[in-house]
Design a protein around this motif. Structure first.
Motif, PDB file in Angstrom:
ATOM      1  N   ALA A 140      75.716   0.639  19.058  1.00  0.00           N
ATOM      2  CA  ALA A 140      74.817   0.544  20.205  1.00  0.00           C
ATOM      3  C   ALA A 140      74.181   1.673  20.691  1.00  0.00           C
ATOM      4  N   PRO A 141      74.947   2.800  21.131  1.00  0.00           N
ATOM      5  CA  PRO A 141      74.326   3.880  21.534  1.00  0.00           C
ATOM      6  C   PRO A 141      73.169   4.565  20.506  1.00  0.00           C
ATOM      7  N   GLN A 142      73.336   4.326  19.346  1.00  0.00           N
ATOM      8  CA  GLN A 142      72.339   4.845  18.280  1.00  0.00           C
ATOM      9  C   GLN A 142      71.127   4.010  17.970  1.00  0.00           C
ATOM     10  N   LEU A 143      71.153   2.728  18.564  1.00  0.00           N
ATOM     11  CA  LEU A 143      69.986   1.966  18.079  1.00  0.00           C
ATOM     12  C   LEU A 143      68.878   2.237  18.552  1.00  0.00           C
ATOM     13  N   LYS A 144      68.477   2.782  19.782  1.00  0.00           N
ATOM     14  CA  LYS A 144      67.066   3.058  20.126  1.00  0.00           C
ATOM     15  C   LYS A 144      66.621   4.279  19.178  1.00  0.00           C
ATOM     16  N   ALA A 145      67.524   5.025  19.071  1.00  0.00           N
ATOM     17  CA  ALA A 145      67.160   6.224  18.255  1.00  0.00           C
ATOM     18  C   ALA A 145      66.845   5.883  16.860  1.00  0.00           C
ATOM     19  N   LEU A 146      67.596   4.991  16.294  1.00  0.00           N
ATOM     20  CA  LEU A 146      67.623   4.640  14.914  1.00  0.00           C
ATOM     21  C   LEU A 146      66.137   4.072  14.826  1.00  0.00           C
ATOM     22  N   LEU A 147      65.861   2.899  15.825  1.00  0.00           N
ATOM     23  CA  LEU A 147      64.730   2.181  15.551  1.00  0.00           C
ATOM     24  C   LEU A 147      63.358   2.960  15.618  1.00  0.00           C
ATOM     25  N   GLU A 148      63.411   4.048  16.286  1.00  0.00           N
ATOM     26  CA  GLU A 148      62.133   4.976  16.364  1.00  0.00           C
ATOM     27  C   GLU A 148      61.924   5.627  14.905  1.00  0.00           C
ATOM     28  N   LYS A 149      63.157   5.589  14.061  1.00  0.00           N
ATOM     29  CA  LYS A 149      62.970   6.178  12.905  1.00  0.00           C
ATOM     30  C   LYS A 149      62.569   5.320  11.564  1.00  0.00           C
ATOM     31  N   LEU A 150      62.417   3.828  12.056  1.00  0.00           N
ATOM     32  CA  LEU A 150      61.859   3.081  11.084  1.00  0.00           C
ATOM     33  C   LEU A 150      60.509   3.337  10.551  1.00  0.00           C
ATOM     34  N   PRO A 151      60.343   3.117   9.279  1.00  0.00           N
ATOM     35  CA  PRO A 151      59.220   3.295   8.576  1.00  0.00           C
ATOM     36  C   PRO A 151      57.934   2.907   9.269  1.00  0.00           C
ATOM     37  N   ALA A 152      57.055   3.739   9.594  1.00  0.00           N
ATOM     38  CA  ALA A 152      55.783   3.095  10.518  1.00  0.00           C
ATOM     39  C   ALA A 152      54.748   2.324   9.455  1.00  0.00           C
ATOM     40  N   GLY A 153      54.807   0.927  10.232  1.00  0.00           N
ATOM     41  CA  GLY A 153      53.754   0.166   9.482  1.00  0.00           C
ATOM     42  C   GLY A 153      54.316  -0.622   8.382  1.00  0.00           C
ATOM     43  N   ALA A 154      55.638  -0.529   8.315  1.00  0.00           N
ATOM     44  CA  ALA A 154      56.268  -1.544   7.544  1.00  0.00           C
ATOM     45  C   ALA A 154      56.434  -2.900   8.056  1.00  0.00           C
ATOM     46  N   GLU A 155      56.294  -4.117   7.428  1.00  0.00           N
ATOM     47  CA  GLU A 155      56.348  -5.376   7.890  1.00  0.00           C
ATOM     48  C   GLU A 155      57.871  -5.766   7.635  1.00  0.00           C
ATOM     49  N   LEU A 156      58.701  -5.563   8.821  1.00  0.00           N
ATOM     50  CA  LEU A 156      60.195  -5.809   8.700  1.00  0.00           C
ATOM     51  C   LEU A 156      60.311  -7.040   9.567  1.00  0.00           C
ATOM     52  N   SER A 157      61.298  -7.735   9.207  1.00  0.00           N
ATOM     53  CA  SER A 157      62.011  -8.951  10.187  1.00  0.00           C
ATOM     54  C   SER A 157      63.413  -8.405  10.766  1.00  0.00           C
ATOM     55  N   GLY A 158      63.937  -7.277  10.237  1.00  0.00           N
ATOM     56  CA  GLY A 158      65.215  -7.229  10.711  1.00  0.00           C
ATOM     57  C   GLY A 158      65.850  -5.688  10.386  1.00  0.00           C
ATOM     58  N   LEU A 159      66.878  -5.527  10.965  1.00  0.00           N
ATOM     59  CA  LEU A 159      67.780  -4.348  10.571  1.00  0.00           C
ATOM     60  C   LEU A 159      69.163  -4.614  10.066  1.00  0.00           C
ATOM     61  N   ASP A 160      69.395  -4.286   9.112  1.00  0.00           N
ATOM     62  CA  ASP A 160      70.910  -4.715   8.316  1.00  0.00           C
ATOM     63  C   ASP A 160      71.630  -3.433   8.362  1.00  0.00           C
ATOM     64  N   VAL A 161      72.623  -3.324   9.432  1.00  0.00           N
ATOM     65  CA  VAL A 161      73.405  -2.187   9.238  1.00  0.00           C
ATOM     66  C   VAL A 161      75.068  -2.244   8.871  1.00  0.00           C
ATOM     67  N   THR A 162      75.471  -1.546   7.726  1.00  0.00           N
ATOM     68  CA  THR A 162      77.011  -1.695   7.565  1.00  0.00           C
ATOM     69  C   THR A 162      77.594  -0.451   7.967  1.00  0.00           C
ATOM     70  N   LEU A 163      78.738  -0.881   8.650  1.00  0.00           N
ATOM     71  CA  LEU A 163      79.601   0.068   8.876  1.00  0.00           C
ATOM     72  C   LEU A 163      80.869   0.168   8.285  1.00  0.00           C
ATOM     73  N   VAL A 164      81.067   1.552   7.747  1.00  0.00           N
ATOM     74  CA  VAL A 164      82.471   1.627   6.764  1.00  0.00           C
ATOM     75  C   VAL A 164      83.316   2.244   7.864  1.00  0.00           C
ATOM     76  N   ASN A 165      84.358   1.430   8.310  1.00  0.00           N
ATOM     77  CA  ASN A 165      85.452   1.837   9.035  1.00  0.00           C
ATOM     78  C   ASN A 165      86.499   2.110   8.364  1.00  0.00           C
ATOM     79  N   GLN A 166      87.174   3.314   8.675  1.00  0.00           N
ATOM     80  CA  GLN A 166      88.476   3.719   8.211  1.00  0.00           C
ATOM     81  C   GLN A 166      89.699   3.125   8.668  1.00  0.00           C
ATOM     82  N   LEU A 167      90.669   2.635   8.234  1.00  0.00           N
ATOM     83  CA  LEU A 167      91.850   2.348   8.710  1.00  0.00           C
ATOM     84  C   LEU A 167      93.045   2.997   8.379  1.00  0.00           C
TER      85      LEU A 167
END
Length: 450
Positions: free
Chosen positions: A369-396
């Motif tokens: 969550a704390p990274q989402l704003k900065a990540l959104l600002e880096k999305l390709p400018a002008g791309a017609e997107l409907s969403g962002l799909d983020v996969t986190l790899v958790n180490q157990l």
């Protein structure tokens, strides 16, 4: 998807409550045993879903048989090929599935073979021939023993990566080659019955063969390849799909929303509420549905914005913990284009003393969550997107050995922007998104699990 760990990537949803429960239970049991298999409930394409459903027990058995096979060098199933051995424990290891390739349904087997051939001693054709003999043929034997000959698919495909070493004056260089072979179904099940190398070569000559994404005339046991024109193929054929992570991927040829073979073009994806495109709550009930996007739309955007994606990948590794073997890419989820990224979660969890729900909540609140704003600002400018799909790899951490899990968030873009602008809460965003753990969708109440 993961040998020493467990999986990665975008995965999808359920058919019915009872069936979904049974399938998911089976999937989780297989995960514990170390054999990850694509869940039929993840697959949206009806034809692929039906095939995965019909042969699910056989696919699990095939996965087990491959894991138990002794190859000259170690071999690991994986949806991404061409990874360094030390990174293979993190990869999506679900390398057996039904996908679409060249308008056909293909049973594909994909993996990384950790042989390192000396380029000064073996030609390219000799290297490919050895991988075919040492890996593809044993895999094909398992297929023909476990999968029924009348399996409801058009072809059987293999995508295998191996290593190549070249010596320079001052250093040694190790690269990778990726061999793809797609047999028609009858040829796949008839190959083992071939009594001579000539018979096997005939079958190979009428099959689709690619090396590093280019059509190839593989000659068994020979120094040089066969001439493509002599085989009746174009000298400048349509190449296999562009590489995604490390090479070609049989599973992403026509489209897939998953870390699913970025090379045979698997049409799998996350399901959501009936009648919706992305998750329920993305649009007002009276809003006109967006036109259905196609794999061609994702490929067009990929080509158009590749330079921006390359820059995002480079910055993402340094700033956002992106994994370097799965760069950002456009994929189709519920007939809409989303941007898919894979991130390594720096948080560490004790598997035995935490639940999937608590890990998911903490991963979102404390890291993503704390990274989402900065990540959104880096999305390709002008791309017609409907969403962002983020996969986190958790180490157990845990016994008998450490492992990992794939935690996936599929965010519709509008609620995601509202969240980063502090207009809605973290729970509001989660409620309008899809959350999956190792391919199984979960309901996530962030406060309840704390």
């Amino acid at each position: 998807m993961n040998p020493g760990g467990y999986l990665l990537f975008v995965i999808r949803h359920m058919r019915s409550a009872l069936l979904g429960g049974l399938v998911c239970g089976t999937l989780l049991l297989e995960a514990v045993a170390g054999f990850a298999q694509v869940n039929p409930a993840e697959i949206l394409n009806p034809q692929l879903k039906a095939a995965e459903q019909a042969y699910f027990p056989q696919l699990i058995a095939l996965n087990r048989a491959i894991a138990a096979t002794k190859f000259p060098f170690s071999f690991a199933l994986g949806r991404y090929v061409g990874l360094d051995p030390q990174k293979q424990t993190e990869m999506d290891s679900r390398g057996v599935e039904f996908v679409r390739f060249h308008e056909q349904v293909v049973l594909k087997i994909t993996g990384n073979y950790n042989a390192a051939y000396d380029a000064d001693l073996l030609t390219q054709n000799q290297r490919a021939s050895r991988t075919f003999r040492d890996v593809v043929i044993p895999l094909l034997q398992h297929v023909t023993k476990i999968i029924p000959a009348d399996v409801n698919c058009d072809a059987v495909g293999f995508e295998i990566s191996h290593h190549v070493r070249r010596k320079a004056r001052t250093s040694d260089f190790e690269g990778k080659e990726i061999l793809v072979v797609v047999f028609e179904r009858a040829d796949a099940f008839g190959f083992e019955k071939s009594v001579s190398v000539n018979d096997q070569q005939e079958i190979l000559n009428r099959s689709e063969v690619y090396l590093n994404g280019q059509e190839y005339g593989l000659a068994l046991g020979e120094k040089d390849p066969l001439n493509l024109e002599a085989l009746g193929r174009s000298a400048s054929p349509q190449p296999a799909p562009a590489s995604s992570a490390a090479g070609t991927r049989l599973s992403r040829i026509t489209s897939d929303v998953s870390p699913g073979l970025r090379k045979l073009g698997a049409q799998t994806g996350a399901a959501s509420a009936p009648g919706s495109n992305l998750p329920s709550g993305t649009e007002r009930p009276d809003a006109a549905p967006a036109p259905a996007a196609t794999p061609a739309d994702a490929e067009r955007l990929q080509a158009k914005f590749q330079s921006q994606l390359d820059a995002l990948a480079k910055e993402g590794v340094a700033k956002f913990q992106f994994v370097d073997y799965a760069p950002p890419s456009f994929v189709i989820v519920r007939d809409q284009v989303v941007l898919q990224v894979t991130i390594r979660n720096p948080l560490r969890f004790e598997k035995d003393s935490s639940s999937i729900y608590k890990r998911a909540a903490q991963s979102f609140d404390l890291f993503l969550a704390p990274q989402l704003k900065a990540l959104l600002e880096k999305l390709p400018a002008g791309a017609e997107l409907s969403g962002l799909d983020v996969t986190l790899v958790n180490q157990l951490s845990g016994q008998p050995k450490p492992s990992s899990e794939a935690l996936e968030f599929i965010f519709p873009l509008k609620p995601l922007r509202r969240f980063t602008d502090a207009e809605i809460t973290n729970q509001d965003l989660i409620n309008q998104s899809i959350v999956l753990v190792n391919g199984v969708r979960i309901a996530l109440n962030l406060q309840l699990v704390e």
